[in-house]
Scaffold this active site. Sequence first.
Site, PDB file in Angstrom:
ATOM      1  CG  ASP A  46      -0.275  -0.361   2.513  1.00  0.00           C
ATOM      2  OD1 ASP A  46       0.948  -0.644   2.510  1.00  0.00           O
ATOM      3  OD2 ASP A  46      -0.955  -0.357   3.549  1.00  0.00           O
ATOM      4  CG  ASP A  49       6.833   6.136   6.102  1.00  0.00           C
ATOM      5  OD1 ASP A  49       7.378   7.119   5.593  1.00  0.00           O
ATOM      6  OD2 ASP A  49       6.347   6.168   7.255  1.00  0.00           O
TER       7      ASP A  49
END
Length: 186
Positions: free
Chosen positions: A111, A114
């Site tokens: 998804d 980071d």
Amino acid sequence: MATNEIIQDIDAVVGETLLTEKEIQQRVAELGQQITQDFAGIATSEKPLIVLGVLKGVLFFLADLMREIDVPNEIHFIDISAAKSSNGHYQDLPNYLEQAINNRHVLFVEDIVDAGLTLSYVSRILYQGNPESVSVCTLLSKEANRIMDVDIRYTGFEIEPVYVIGYGLDFKEQFRNLRYIGVLKK
Ligand code: IMP
């Protein structure tokens, strides 16, 4: 705020819309076309592309992306929280998955990348299964926060290092069901 507190006021939590439903769907279709082109003739019905996602955030992205991929494929999931042992380290790949990816082309779908910690851990355990190749596809990337050196083949959107929710991404396990991606209010 307690983890299990019920958050009722969406306007108090979700700020500006970063990506609309239409923008997301358009980009997902482009990614699917690109992946289809790249794996045409490589993924076959004898050797389908293994599409592998990490629960839970990838839920909607993976469901939409798969339907835009027009080469033979299989879907698998890893539950990272369940794969973590009590000392915080990741355990080995589940046996069935090791067998599933052996000698196969794997599309690992995230998804959001980071710092890149999850991706680099999962990549490391994936190679235990001797895949023929691993290509990474992420819907979102926050490159400014990266601390691990990761190799991403397909990126949906490069975004600023803000906390986002919706389209599978949560805040305290809520808001995954938003059709758009919004920025969490401070
Ligand atoms: P990384 O391991 O630092 O790359 O972080 C990746 C994971 O952190 C994702 O799979 C998400 O579960 C979570 N995460 C990072 N940024 C966000 C965000 O902006 N919204 C929701 N979850 C996030």
